[in-house]
Design a protein around this motif. Structure first.
Motif, mmCIF file in Angstrom:
data_model
loop_
_atom_site.group_PDB
_atom_site.id
_atom_site.type_symbol
_atom_site.label_atom_id
_atom_site.label_comp_id
_atom_site.label_asym_id
_atom_site.label_seq_id
_atom_site.Cartn_x
_atom_site.Cartn_y
_atom_site.Cartn_z
ATOM 1 N N LEU A 9 1.948 3.513 -3.098
ATOM 2 C CA LEU A 9 1.550 2.480 -4.059
ATOM 3 C C LEU A 9 2.809 1.762 -4.496
ATOM 4 C CD1 LEU A 9 -0.816 1.373 -5.737
ATOM 5 C CD2 LEU A 9 -0.133 2.948 -7.504
ATOM 6 N N SER A 46 -0.538 -5.521 -7.041
ATOM 7 C CA SER A 46 -0.956 -5.157 -5.680
ATOM 8 C C SER A 46 -0.470 -3.757 -5.355
ATOM 9 C CB SER A 46 -0.437 -6.178 -4.665
ATOM 10 O OG SER A 46 0.957 -6.148 -4.589
ATOM 11 N N TRP A 47 -1.126 -3.133 -4.392
ATOM 12 C CA TRP A 47 -0.843 -1.759 -4.015
ATOM 13 C C TRP A 47 -1.196 -1.557 -2.554
ATOM 14 C CZ3 TRP A 47 -4.578 -3.584 -7.188
ATOM 15 C CH2 TRP A 47 -5.897 -3.464 -6.768
ATOM 16 N N GLU A 48 -0.828 -0.421 -2.026
ATOM 17 C CA GLU A 48 -1.202 -0.039 -0.673
ATOM 18 C C GLU A 48 -2.174 1.124 -0.765
ATOM 19 O OE1 GLU A 48 2.294 0.762 1.593
ATOM 20 O OE2 GLU A 48 2.953 -1.326 1.523
ATOM 21 N N ALA A 49 -3.085 1.217 0.186
ATOM 22 C CA ALA A 49 -4.068 2.299 0.198
ATOM 23 C C ALA A 49 -3.356 3.630 0.419
ATOM 24 C CB ALA A 49 -5.095 2.062 1.297
ATOM 25 N N TYR A 61 -8.887 6.162 5.706
ATOM 26 C CA TYR A 61 -9.120 4.909 4.975
ATOM 27 C C TYR A 61 -10.590 4.727 4.617
ATOM 28 C CZ TYR A 61 -9.091 -0.096 3.983
ATOM 29 O OH TYR A 61 -9.252 -1.312 3.397
ATOM 30 N N TYR A 67 -11.016 1.269 -6.226
ATOM 31 C CA TYR A 67 -9.803 1.460 -7.019
ATOM 32 C C TYR A 67 -10.131 1.141 -8.467
ATOM 33 C CZ TYR A 67 -7.572 1.245 -2.473
ATOM 34 O OH TYR A 67 -7.233 1.486 -1.172
ATOM 35 N N ARG A 87 -12.717 -1.480 -0.922
ATOM 36 C CA ARG A 87 -11.464 -0.796 -0.562
ATOM 37 C C ARG A 87 -10.494 -1.684 0.197
ATOM 38 N NH1 ARG A 87 -14.925 2.605 2.594
ATOM 39 N NH2 ARG A 87 -15.220 1.689 4.645
ATOM 40 N N THR A 88 -10.972 -2.822 0.716
ATOM 41 C CA THR A 88 -10.089 -3.722 1.458
ATOM 42 C C THR A 88 -9.298 -4.638 0.530
ATOM 43 O OG1 THR A 88 -11.754 -5.452 1.752
ATOM 44 C CG2 THR A 88 -11.659 -3.711 3.444
ATOM 45 N N LEU A 90 -6.600 -5.087 -2.010
ATOM 46 C CA LEU A 90 -5.427 -4.323 -2.417
ATOM 47 C C LEU A 90 -4.551 -5.082 -3.409
ATOM 48 C CD1 LEU A 90 -4.516 -2.779 1.050
ATOM 49 C CD2 LEU A 90 -5.768 -1.717 -0.832
ATOM 50 N N ASP A 91 -5.158 -6.035 -4.100
ATOM 51 C CA ASP A 91 -4.465 -6.705 -5.194
ATOM 52 C C ASP A 91 -5.503 -7.289 -6.128
ATOM 53 O OD1 ASP A 91 -5.194 -8.905 -3.459
ATOM 54 O OD2 ASP A 91 -3.764 -10.123 -4.571
ATOM 55 N N ALA A 108 -7.130 5.636 -7.205
ATOM 56 C CA ALA A 108 -8.073 5.486 -6.099
ATOM 57 C C ALA A 108 -9.261 6.406 -6.336
ATOM 58 C CB ALA A 108 -7.400 5.825 -4.770
#
Length: 129
Positions: A9, A46-49, A61, A67, A87-88, A90-91, A108
């Motif tokens: 993240l 924004s974040w990463e899965a 995934y 989130y 879930r797609t 990410l911001d 998450a």
């Protein structure tokens, strides 16, 4: 349980004053009265899965359901929670913020409705922008 740190993240927050205007108006002639600042700031978080669960197991995934983004003003006990059901995504743009200091964090949620611990908490002071 999901990744304690949401593994990868990352903090990517930007703020943009849409129209940072403080206005004053004359009251009964006794002086100027400052109006409350406009809620016109926006922060992009924004974040990463995450790819691992808190116990270290792999997190596919497709097992991430959503989130939860939380934010609150400094010196406030009340947080606003926003659930991002896709879930797609990410911001997220948090709009309508005042020129104040804010904290942000993300968790998450998997397909079994297990929520991870929140990510690290990020701080931004919009009154400095």
């Amino acid at each position: 349980m999901l990744s304690r740190e949401l593994k990868a993240l990352r903090r990517v927050m930007t703020c943009s004053p849409i129209a940072a205007v403080l206005t004053s108006c004359g009251g009964d002639g006794s002086g100027l009265i400052a109006a409350k600042p406009e809620a016109d700031y926006e922060v992009n978080v924004s974040w990463e899965a995450p790819t691992t669960r808190e116990n270290g197991d792999n997190l596919p995934y497709n097992e991430i359901q959503s989130y939860e983004l939380q934010y609150w003003q400094k010196d406030s006990d009340t947080a606003t929670s926003i659930t991002i059901h896709d879930r797609t995504i990410l911001d997220f743009d948090v709009a309508g913020l005042y020129p104040s200091a804010y904290y942000f964090r993300v968790a998450a949620i998997d397909n079994n409705n297990q929520k991870s611990e929140y990510s690290q908490t990020w701080y931004i002071d919009l009154s400095q922008h």
